[in-house]
Design an enzyme around this catalytic site. Sequence first.
Site, PDB file in Angstrom:
ATOM      1  N   PHE A 177     -16.672  65.679 -42.940  1.00 43.21           N
ATOM      2  CA  PHE A 177     -16.491  66.905 -43.710  1.00 43.21           C
ATOM      3  C   PHE A 177     -16.898  66.664 -45.163  1.00 43.21           C
ATOM      4  O   PHE A 177     -16.811  65.548 -45.676  1.00 43.21           O
ATOM      5  CB  PHE A 177     -15.025  67.353 -43.657  1.00 43.21           C
ATOM      6  CG  PHE A 177     -14.550  67.633 -42.257  1.00 43.21           C
ATOM      7  CD1 PHE A 177     -14.742  68.872 -41.680  1.00 43.21           C
ATOM      8  CD2 PHE A 177     -13.936  66.631 -41.512  1.00 43.21           C
ATOM      9  CE1 PHE A 177     -14.316  69.125 -40.386  1.00 43.21           C
ATOM     10  CE2 PHE A 177     -13.503  66.878 -40.220  1.00 43.21           C
ATOM     11  CZ  PHE A 177     -13.698  68.128 -39.648  1.00 43.21           C
ATOM     12  N   GLU A 178     -17.304  67.739 -45.823  1.00 45.16           N
ATOM     13  CA  GLU A 178     -17.771  67.577 -47.198  1.00 45.16           C
ATOM     14  C   GLU A 178     -16.676  67.087 -48.131  1.00 45.16           C
ATOM     15  O   GLU A 178     -16.958  66.549 -49.203  1.00 45.16           O
ATOM     16  CB  GLU A 178     -18.360  68.891 -47.715  1.00 45.16           C
ATOM     17  CG  GLU A 178     -17.373  70.018 -47.879  1.00 45.16           C
ATOM     18  CD  GLU A 178     -18.065  71.263 -48.439  1.00 45.16           C
ATOM     19  OE1 GLU A 178     -18.425  72.132 -47.650  1.00 45.16           O
ATOM     20  OE2 GLU A 178     -18.256  71.334 -49.659  1.00 45.16           O
ATOM     21  N   THR A 179     -15.411  67.267 -47.741  1.00 44.17           N
ATOM     22  CA  THR A 179     -14.317  66.769 -48.560  1.00 44.17           C
ATOM     23  C   THR A 179     -14.094  65.270 -48.369  1.00 44.17           C
ATOM     24  O   THR A 179     -13.217  64.689 -49.011  1.00 44.17           O
ATOM     25  CB  THR A 179     -13.024  67.529 -48.237  1.00 44.17           C
ATOM     26  OG1 THR A 179     -12.927  67.726 -46.825  1.00 44.17           O
ATOM     27  CG2 THR A 179     -13.025  68.881 -48.926  1.00 44.17           C
ATOM     28  N   GLY A 180     -14.848  64.620 -47.466  1.00 46.81           N
ATOM     29  CA  GLY A 180     -14.845  63.171 -47.421  1.00 46.81           C
ATOM     30  C   GLY A 180     -14.253  62.529 -46.188  1.00 46.81           C
ATOM     31  O   GLY A 180     -14.356  61.315 -46.023  1.00 46.81           O
TER      32      GLY A 180
END
Length: 252
Positions: free
Chosen positions: A50-53
């Site tokens: 996910f782009e949040t890591g």
Amino acid sequence: MKDYTDNEMMALSAGRLTKNGDILFAGTGVSMLAATAAKRIYSPRAVIFFETGGIDPLLDEIPMAVSDLRVMSGTALNSGLIEAFSIVGHRRLHTIAFLGAAQIDRFGNLNTTSLGDYLRPSARFPGSGGACDVSSFASGVVTFIRHERRRFVDRLDYRTSVGWHEGGDSRKRLGLERGGALAVVTDLGVLRFDDETKEAYLAEYYPGVPIEKIIENTGFPLDVSRAVEARPPSPEELRILREEVDPQRLML
């Protein structure tokens, strides 16, 4: 009468497009459902991030958004935004991004910004977030969108993310050497893109959906000559989806 929902059919249709070894970038909503279904059913050696890591989380419960803390539960690694986008563009990885959109055109370009005049819009959406970066650098993009004429338009009100730009080799002439729109998964069927013209064509229609209905709900000419009926969900696919992917029915 069918015994499955539109979201179930969309999630399974997208999951069938993946294979082991793929790196799956999941946005919010049906995108997250589809990525989880892909890993649980079709490509268990794929890696979701996910782009949040959060990289390769357990996903025992379906997160409601990419900012949901559950995307960090049981991960192989908790990284950050910079690392996540570095993975998307990594040329040695086959990254498939699952994105949503408000509008799409025949070349798979996406609008997630606004409807109407940009300065006086009739509707304002979240905007790009990371979608523009992802659509530019991922190996391929699968878009989820309701199949309605107002969404499948001849010309976008705003181009947030590039697909095949103006078709043919125009994406490469923009300097984008890889990637592009891979497929569009709707509540009526699946669209793919011609290898040469890069225009969308109907690849699959869901059981019970007339092709004429898809044509009526598409705002640009659509080639349906290659369309075949999609395989309906099997009892085992639905069991995994309902009992393991989203047992709380948060999205199903």
